[in-house]
Design a protein around this motif. Structure first.
Motif, PDB file in Angstrom:
ATOM      1  N   GLY A   5       4.605 -74.748  37.040  1.00  0.00           N
ATOM      2  CA  GLY A   5       3.170 -74.784  37.314  1.00  0.00           C
ATOM      3  C   GLY A   5       2.391 -73.658  36.663  1.00  0.00           C
ATOM      4  N   ARG A   6       3.094 -72.641  36.170  1.00  0.00           N
ATOM      5  CA  ARG A   6       2.417 -71.510  35.518  1.00  0.00           C
ATOM      6  C   ARG A   6       2.759 -71.419  34.037  1.00  0.00           C
ATOM      7  N   PHE A   7       3.972 -71.774  33.689  1.00  0.00           N
ATOM      8  CA  PHE A   7       4.429 -71.687  32.303  1.00  0.00           C
ATOM      9  C   PHE A   7       4.540 -73.093  31.717  1.00  0.00           C
ATOM     10  N   THR A   8       4.288 -73.185  30.412  1.00  0.00           N
ATOM     11  CA  THR A   8       4.437 -74.459  29.701  1.00  0.00           C
ATOM     12  C   THR A   8       5.193 -74.223  28.408  1.00  0.00           C
ATOM     13  N   ILE A   9       6.237 -74.996  28.191  1.00  0.00           N
ATOM     14  CA  ILE A   9       6.994 -74.920  26.947  1.00  0.00           C
ATOM     15  C   ILE A   9       6.592 -76.103  26.078  1.00  0.00           C
ATOM     16  N   ALA A  10       6.409 -75.841  24.796  1.00  0.00           N
ATOM     17  CA  ALA A  10       5.997 -76.889  23.874  1.00  0.00           C
ATOM     18  C   ALA A  10       6.634 -76.647  22.516  1.00  0.00           C
ATOM     19  N   SER A  11       6.818 -77.732  21.788  1.00  0.00           N
ATOM     20  CA  SER A  11       7.493 -77.663  20.495  1.00  0.00           C
ATOM     21  C   SER A  11       6.577 -78.186  19.406  1.00  0.00           C
ATOM     22  N   ASP A  12       6.490 -77.445  18.315  1.00  0.00           N
ATOM     23  CA  ASP A  12       5.806 -77.912  17.108  1.00  0.00           C
ATOM     24  C   ASP A  12       6.885 -78.160  16.068  1.00  0.00           C
ATOM     25  N   ASN A  13       7.333 -79.405  15.971  1.00  0.00           N
ATOM     26  CA  ASN A  13       8.455 -79.708  15.087  1.00  0.00           C
ATOM     27  C   ASN A  13       8.112 -79.479  13.616  1.00  0.00           C
ATOM     28  N   ALA A  14       6.862 -79.655  13.260  1.00  0.00           N
ATOM     29  CA  ALA A  14       6.457 -79.441  11.870  1.00  0.00           C
ATOM     30  C   ALA A  14       6.607 -77.975  11.466  1.00  0.00           C
ATOM     31  N   LYS A  15       6.448 -77.081  12.432  1.00  0.00           N
ATOM     32  CA  LYS A  15       6.552 -75.646  12.158  1.00  0.00           C
ATOM     33  C   LYS A  15       7.886 -75.073  12.620  1.00  0.00           C
ATOM     34  N   ASN A  16       8.766 -75.923  13.162  1.00  0.00           N
ATOM     35  CA  ASN A  16      10.045 -75.439  13.704  1.00  0.00           C
ATOM     36  C   ASN A  16       9.826 -74.260  14.660  1.00  0.00           C
ATOM     37  N   THR A  17       8.842 -74.413  15.515  1.00  0.00           N
ATOM     38  CA  THR A  17       8.486 -73.333  16.424  1.00  0.00           C
ATOM     39  C   THR A  17       8.342 -73.882  17.840  1.00  0.00           C
ATOM     40  N   VAL A  18       8.839 -73.131  18.794  1.00  0.00           N
ATOM     41  CA  VAL A  18       8.684 -73.461  20.206  1.00  0.00           C
ATOM     42  C   VAL A  18       7.848 -72.366  20.851  1.00  0.00           C
ATOM     43  N   TYR A  19       6.930 -72.784  21.687  1.00  0.00           N
ATOM     44  CA  TYR A  19       6.018 -71.859  22.338  1.00  0.00           C
ATOM     45  C   TYR A  19       6.268 -71.837  23.845  1.00  0.00           C
ATOM     46  N   LEU A  20       5.992 -70.699  24.441  1.00  0.00           N
ATOM     47  CA  LEU A  20       5.996 -70.587  25.895  1.00  0.00           C
ATOM     48  C   LEU A  20       4.647 -70.007  26.304  1.00  0.00           C
ATOM     49  N   GLN A  21       3.796 -70.872  26.826  1.00  0.00           N
ATOM     50  CA  GLN A  21       2.499 -70.435  27.328  1.00  0.00           C
ATOM     51  C   GLN A  21       2.681 -69.977  28.763  1.00  0.00           C
ATOM     52  N   MET A  22       2.334 -68.730  29.014  1.00  0.00           N
ATOM     53  CA  MET A  22       2.530 -68.143  30.337  1.00  0.00           C
ATOM     54  C   MET A  22       1.175 -67.796  30.937  1.00  0.00           C
TER      55      MET A  22
END
Length: 119
Positions: free
Chosen positions: A66-83
């Motif tokens: 509910g506070r953190f969100t993980i997301a993947s940008d496959n085009a950039k081969n990057t995974v993000y963690l929005q906190m």
């Protein structure tokens, strides 16, 4: 060589937000799972969130749901963690890690990025 480069850590006040990035190279991004772990001083390493790259399935620990969100940008081969809504207990070194087959654990790790939440 498989390499993971974590970045985006820093100092933030309680209630604030940060976005961590994990740049991945050397593996087929679409056939992997990328996870974020954290380790606070004096505590065991804790799994925080995970995303399966080919279908974007996600899993979160109860402590961050509910506070953190993980997301993947496959085009950039990057995974993000929005906190968001950060708490002092989120203070830790955050690591990203990659798994390439079910049951194989996470053999590939990034170097860690420090997140400090001041109360």
């Amino acid at each position: 060589d498989v390499q993971l480069q974590a970045s985006g850590g820093g100092l933030v006040q309680a209630g604030g937000s940060l976005r961590l990035s994990c740049a991945v190279s050397g593996l087929t991004f679409g056939n992997s799972a990328i996870a974020w772990f954290r380790q606070a001083p004096g505590k065991e390493r804790e799994g925080v969130a995970c995303i399966v790259s080919d279908n974007d399935d996600t899993v979160y620990s109860d402590s961050v749901k509910g506070r953190f969100t993980i997301a993947s940008d496959n085009a950039k081969n990057t995974v993000y963690l929005q906190m968001n809504s950060l708490k002092s207990e989120d203070t830790a070194v955050y690591y990203c890690a990659a798994a390439t087959r079910p049951g194989g654990g996470y053999p590939y790790w990034g170097q860690g990025t420090l997140v400090t939440v001041s109360s």
